[in-house]
Design a protein around this motif. Structure first.
Motif, mmCIF file in Angstrom:
data_model
loop_
_atom_site.group_PDB
_atom_site.id
_atom_site.type_symbol
_atom_site.label_atom_id
_atom_site.label_comp_id
_atom_site.label_asym_id
_atom_site.label_seq_id
_atom_site.Cartn_x
_atom_site.Cartn_y
_atom_site.Cartn_z
ATOM 1 N N MET B 252 11.821 -11.837 8.837
ATOM 2 C CA MET B 252 10.906 -10.915 8.200
ATOM 3 C C MET B 252 10.645 -9.700 8.980
ATOM 4 N N ARG B 253 10.328 -9.647 10.076
ATOM 5 C CA ARG B 253 9.906 -8.298 10.854
ATOM 6 C C ARG B 253 11.250 -7.318 10.565
ATOM 7 N N GLU B 254 12.272 -8.029 10.984
ATOM 8 C CA GLU B 254 13.765 -7.308 11.168
ATOM 9 C C GLU B 254 14.047 -6.598 9.514
ATOM 10 N N THR B 255 13.822 -7.465 8.625
ATOM 11 C CA THR B 255 14.114 -6.839 7.139
ATOM 12 C C THR B 255 12.908 -6.204 6.573
ATOM 13 N N ALA B 256 11.822 -6.030 7.058
ATOM 14 C CA ALA B 256 10.495 -5.461 6.705
ATOM 15 C C ALA B 256 10.746 -3.924 6.060
ATOM 16 N N GLY B 257 10.333 -3.888 4.926
ATOM 17 C CA GLY B 257 10.509 -2.654 4.235
ATOM 18 C C GLY B 257 11.772 -2.071 3.935
ATOM 19 N N THR B 258 12.965 -3.063 4.209
ATOM 20 C CA THR B 258 14.227 -2.482 3.781
ATOM 21 C C THR B 258 14.598 -2.876 2.428
ATOM 22 N N GLU C 243 4.695 -5.162 5.831
ATOM 23 C CA GLU C 243 5.726 -6.413 5.715
ATOM 24 C C GLU C 243 5.974 -6.921 7.061
ATOM 25 N N ALA C 244 6.119 -6.097 7.952
ATOM 26 C CA ALA C 244 6.387 -6.582 9.339
ATOM 27 C C ALA C 244 4.991 -7.449 10.058
ATOM 28 N N SER C 245 3.907 -6.927 9.717
ATOM 29 C CA SER C 245 2.639 -7.425 10.175
ATOM 30 C C SER C 245 2.376 -8.641 9.543
ATOM 31 N N SER C 246 2.965 -8.897 8.201
ATOM 32 C CA SER C 246 2.870 -9.974 7.265
ATOM 33 C C SER C 246 3.662 -11.194 7.938
ATOM 34 N N ALA C 247 4.729 -10.985 8.906
ATOM 35 C CA ALA C 247 5.466 -12.042 9.246
ATOM 36 C C ALA C 247 4.627 -12.960 10.023
ATOM 37 N N ASP C 248 3.610 -12.738 10.723
ATOM 38 C CA ASP C 248 3.001 -13.782 11.351
ATOM 39 C C ASP C 248 2.621 -14.932 10.689
ATOM 40 N N SER C 249 2.124 -14.657 9.550
ATOM 41 C CA SER C 249 1.737 -15.767 8.694
ATOM 42 C C SER C 249 2.603 -16.188 7.548
ATOM 43 N N LEU C 250 3.705 -15.501 7.450
ATOM 44 C CA LEU C 250 4.845 -15.382 6.363
ATOM 45 C C LEU C 250 4.037 -15.402 5.188
#
Lengths: 303, 489, 290
Positions: B252-258, C243-250
């Motif tokens: 999810m971090r790696e695909t964030a914003g893509t 989105e990246a910061s949202s990953a921790d709690s999905l």
């Protein structure tokens, strides 16, 4: 007391036993075990002394052949009360028991006095085992105490003869009823005095009502037996009857008994098959294992 | 008189070995499936895949590198326009053929799955492979009916999909991923798990057999890096992942914003709630199926059991009795209930958790199997009683045949304890009372609630979790959603 | 002699109360002529945390009431907004150089949008859920249910309609909302609280924060109690951050890009496919047999 039963899961569990693969030595041993557990049965209006004598001969020596180790006899011959004496004479000294249906089999729709007398007469004629029917009318109308009371009276009437209590599960219809009836029958029989291993059986069917024995029904009854054993240490026997026609089915039942009640129950003293055509299919399979080729139906005597 | 049969057999009746005897040939070098052909990896890198029941090497599997990922993505991208424009009915026909061929080659698939992954042949034969075929059959039918699944909008394919799957249900997970994606008109690159590549590659053969256009599905075997390269690739429009929560978060971090669409089907610590008024014998069956199915290598395994206090003793007794009937051993034996643990590393993880359970004070009840094979990765199934909610075994996903048994007194307590987890994949509820079952089912934070059953799967039934068990659904109509873009929204 | 008009200082609406920011900071809202029109709160991270707390506490009851009742409450909200159309149009015009007609149109569209969502409350189950024909003896069905606290990051403009359209979608299914209003014009956000308070929306169900959105992205996305984020018009940089910061709690994160025309199209903003990202699909199996 009502115990909830989930039919779908019971069916799945029952099916899982049929997925066991019984091969080679295990199959050979299982087939012999099954043969030794059969109550070879004839319950027709046209039954004759001649037919019963022939059946008794088959019960003692299921297959006339040289086979090592020798094949076991079946457990019992099951007949109507009027033919008990014939069977008794034919089986004398063989170790094969005489079982008699009684209590106004198969419907049980007679006054209790008549049903009890039926038992007394069968015992007098020499029946080692009495296969009674429960009062389904009373059960389904909720008069469970009446049903229990009658079972107790029948057990008393049996004296030293063993008792098999037929629930006629095809008429009880639901698995919950099967469980209630199983618990009720066991407790009613126990109410008249201590039960030694194998003295009391619960049995699925008369064979006159469809469906007769099925694996889910038998499983629910086995669970009742298991719970009673856990509670009291008393081993009740089990007899599925009707509808078990093939050796393969018989092996499935043995798997079910083994995995539900354990190895202790894998004895004719505690487990029986009420069947007639099963015998020859078991013999056929035994022959196949021995010789590698399948027998024709006419290779074995009619039962 | 009791029966005293002259020949009564007194020897204990045991099941003889019943080995699945059909042989399956495995090529010594298993290649990548790119653009409809099996090709050697440009990375020139290979790794060994072993049979976890014997530790014998089965084959060298290609480890796809950057150039291979590039080639596969290119093939998928090239195939996309034609495939996505093909009429739904035509796409459906390919998928129906795939389903048929899986059914026809079912035995081969089952054996291969068992050899490569360690699961009992009984399960691969009766569950994994039939369900994989069902998924293709089910989604085939959707291909020309997509408009009905998304009222008020116009569904269009997402594009090139990267699909990364785990080792616990290798072929089935491939089917879960590929079937809906293809039905919706996408093209795919499938990345099987490192320890279980063989059935996915054989699926590549099936795609060749049915004449699936080249590049519509590409299969890249490899390690974790292969998956990461794939997910990061610019031309990939969609990433679907089943596996650990840790890796899911990373993706999810790696695909964030893509703008890449992402679906994640991750871990769980699912609760099974057993009320005193349940059908207890059947509940015990469900509990056993819930935790020991596939050696407990199941993301939705019912690994926490909450029993209403008055029936605890009875349940433990029955659970022990049932545990005693389970057969651990050669996965190819048709009577085996639990096969081998998938890998040495997973075995270590599971054993570590069992030790931690004992160390933290819980009481271990474990099956003792007399003759386990000398080689291979084995773990006897077990359950713990006297478990505290704070114990590691009650909180973390073990992914092995280890159950934690706890108690509760009221429905509210059961629900709150079940929900007290970052996960929310599945749950089980056992009671004979309809009103109670639906109230509890409603309140459980779980994507799948099995009422009076457990671990049932079906192509038409959506699967996926709440909270940190991931997002998106697989299976059923809802399983289409991750593979379409909706116009007009 | 001209009278000195009172420039209002707007509070935020959190937990059913009008509160000032704990930070004590405020933002000067200038009108199109560059004059001070109002002051609004410059909400802080701590305010956001408090709002999440309120929203979280309100979730069980808001999601637990019937859809019918929730629909009536949302419809009541529309009624209240309808009754104060002039005031909202004026609020929109405070900082935005648009025609009064356009401002009125925005208010009208906001009312209509609420009416649409009011209608969804007891219907989304039927459109998004289904029963499934499994190949075994089970009754199997899939029902959508709300997720919990959804954070809404409103677009700069339309300042009222953007907020209403984004919060309506998660709200109608039973989620509770923490919304951070438009940076460009915080006044409509601030006075929407008054609509909430007078329209039977239970305390904590809608929480409205004003301030500088960019200060809060990290906090919104990393707060583990927030189940979902709904926004439109975020820059790519901010989308990556959120989105990246949202990953921790999905978290369930939905970035929409609505054109100006889209905002006014109820079929688009109130589509069930904008409701769907903020419901969880629950599939229930039950044996079917006697």
């Amino acid at each position: 007391m009502r115990k909830p039963i989930d039919t779908v899961m019971v069916e799945q569990r029952a099916t899982s036993f049929t997925r066991r693969s019984i091969k080679t030595e295990s199959k050979q041993q299982g087939l012999r075990l099954a043969l030794s557990m059969i109550d070879l049965t004839t319950l027709e209006g046209k039954d004759s002394p001649e037919k019963v004598r022939s059946l008794c001969h088959k019960a003692i020596t299921p297959w006339e052949c040289e086979i090592e180790p020798p094949l076991p006899s079946v457990a019992a011959v099951c007949v109507y009360p009027s033919l008990v004496q014939v069977a008794k004479r034919a089986l004398e000294g063989s170790g094969v028991s005489v079982a008699s249906v009684a209590t106004g089999f198969p419907s049980g729709q007679y006054p209790i006095a008549v049903r009890l007398n039926d038992v007394v007469e069968a015992v007098k004629s020499g029946a080692d085992e009495i296969d009674m029917v429960i009062n389904r009318g009373a059960f389904l109308s909720g008069c469970t105490e009446e049903v229990a009371d009658e079972i107790a009276q029948v057990r008393v009437a049996c004296g030293k003869s063993h008792l098999k209590i037929i629930l006629e599960t095809g008429e009880l219809e639901t698995l919950e009823n099967v469980r209630i009836a199983s618990d009720l029958a066991i407790r009613a029989a126990a109410s008249t005095g201590p039960i030694n291993d194998g003295e009391v059986f619960i049995k699925t069917s008369t064979g006159k009502v469809s469906p007769a024995a099925t694996m889910p029904v038998t499983l629910v009854m086995l669970e009742a037996i298991r719970d009673y054993y856990e509670e009291t240490g008393v081993r009740i026997g089990m007899k599925p009857a009707g509808g078990i026609k093939t050796a393969k089915q018989a092996l499935h039942y043995l798997v079910m008994v083994k995995e539900t009640l354990g190895d202790d129950w894998l004895t004719p003293n505690l487990f029986r098959f009420g069947a007639s055509s099963l015998t020859n299919d078991v013999l056929r399979q035994i022959r196949k294992q021995q010789t590698g080729s399948y027998a024709a139906t006419y290779d074995f005597s009619e039962a | 008189m009791a029966t005293t049969n002259k020949n009564q057999n007194t020897a204990k009746w045991e099941y003889s070995p019943a080995l699945e005897s059909t042989k399956v040939t495995i090529e010594s070098k298993s290649k990548l499936f790119i653009g409809g052909k099996f090709v050697s990896p440009k990375s020139r890198s290979w790794f060994a895949t072993v049979n976890p029941a014997t530790e014998a090497k089965l084959a060298d599997v290609a480890c796809a590198g950057k150039a291979d990922v590039e080639a596969a993505v290119k093939a998928a991208k090239t195939a996309l326009p034609k495939w996505s424009r093909l009429s739904g009915t035509e796409r459906a026909k390919y998928l129906y053929r795939v389903a048929r061929r899986i059914q026809e080659r079912a035995r081969e698939f089952a054996i291969l799955e068992t050899i490569d992954g360690g699961k009992p042949i009984k399960e691969s034969r009766d569950i994994d492979i039939p369900l994989a075929a069902q998924h293709f059959f089910y989604y085939a039918g959707w291909a020309d009916k997509l408009a009905y699944a998304f009222p008020g909008s116009t569904p269009a394919p997402v594009g090139v999909c990267a699909q990364i799957i785990p080792w616990n249900f290798p072929l089935l997970m491939a089917a879960w991923k590929l079937a809906p994606a293809l039905a919706c008109g996408n093209t795919c690159i499938l990345k099987p798990a490192e320890t279980t590549s063989l059935t996915a590659l054989r699926l590549g053969e099936v795609f060749q057999e049915v004449g699936l256009p080249e590049g519509v599905v590409n299969i890249l075997t490899g390690e974790g890096d292969t998956g990461r390269l794939l997910a990061q690739h610019n031309a990939v429009n969609k990433v679907a992942f089943t596996g650990s929560t840790e890796v899911g978060k990373l993706l999810m971090r790696e695909t964030a914003g893509t703008g890449k669409k992402l679906t994640l089907e991750l871990g769980g610590k699912s609760a099974n709630i057993l009320f005193a008024d349940a059908a207890i014998d059947q509940a015990v069956e469900g509990i056993v199926a819930g935790i020991y199915f596939n050696q407990g290598h199941v993301c939705c395994a019912g690994s926490r059991l909450f029993v209403e206090e008055p029936i605890l003793e009875e349940v433990i007794y029955k659970l022990k009795q049932r545990l005693g009937t389970l057969r651990v051993g050669d996965p190819l034996d048709k009577n085996t209930d639990l096969g081998a643990i998938n890998s040495r590393s997973q075995l270590k993880v599971v054993e570590g958790y069992i030790r931690s359970g004992v160390k933290e004070g819980a009481q271990l009840h474990q099956l003792t199997t007399k003759r386990l094979p000398s080689k291979g990765f084995w773990c006897n199934p077990c359950f713990f009683t006297d478990v505290q909610p704070s114990h590691t075994i009650a909180r973390e996903e073990i992914f092995g045949p280890v159950l934690s048994v706890m108690t509760f007194r009221t429905p509210e307590e059961a629900i709150s304890r079940a929900n007290n987890s970052p996960y929310g994949l599945a749950a089980g509820v056992w009671t004979d009372k309809g009103a109670k079952i639906f109230e509890v089912a409603k309140k459980l934070d779980a994507g799948i609630v099995w009422c009076n059953t457990y671990n049932k799967f079906d192509a038409s039934s959506p699967f996926g979790g709440f909270k940190e068990s991931g997002f998106g659904r697989e299976g059923g109509m809802h399983g289409l959603r991750p593979y379409v873009r909706l116009g007009g929204v | 002699m001209s009278r000195l008009t009172i420039a209002k200082t707007y509070k935020m609406y959190i937990g059913g109360k009008f509160v000032r920011t704990e930070s004590g900071r405020s933002i000067v809202v200038e009108n199109t002529k560059g004059e001070i029109a109002a002051h609004t709160c410059h909400g802080s991270r701590k305010d956001f945390r408090g709002a999440v707390e309120s929203a979280s506490n309100a979730f069980t009851s808001w999601s637990g009431i019937t859809g019918y009742l929730r629909g009536q409450i949302l419809y009541r909200m529309a009624e209240m907004l309808e009754g104060r159309r002039e005031e909202f149009a004026a609020a929109i015009l405070t900082t935005q150089k648009i025609t009064p007609a356009k401002a009125k149109k925005e208010v009208d569209a906001s009312v209509d949008c609420l009416v649409r969502f009011a209608g969804w409350t007891d219907k989304y189950h039927q459109v998004l859920g289904c029963s499934n024909a499994v190949a075994s003896d089970y009754y199997n069905f899939t029902v959508p249910q709300p997720q919990g606290v959804v954070a809404v990051i409103a677009p700069p403009a339309p300042s009222l309609l953007g907020l209403v359209a984004l919060l309506g979608a998660p709200l109608c299914t039973g989620n509770t909302i923490v919304a951070v209003g438009s940076d460009l014009n915080p006044v409509p956000t601030a006075i929407l609280g008054e609509i909430c308070q007078t329209s039977d929306i239970p305390a904590g169900v809608i929480n409205l924060i004003t301030g500088k959105q960019s200060e809060l992205f990290e906090q919104i996305a990393s707060h583990r109690q927030v189940a979902g984020i709904y926004s439109a018009a975020l820059s790519k940089k901010n989308r990556i951050l959120v989105e990246a910061s949202s990953a921790d709690s999905l978290k369930r994160v939905r970035f929409n890009t609505f054109s100006d025309e889209d905002w006014y199209d109820g079929d688009t903003v109130a589509s069930p496919w904008n409701i769907e990202p903020f419901v969880e699909m629950k599939t229930i199996w039950h044996p079917s047999a006697c």
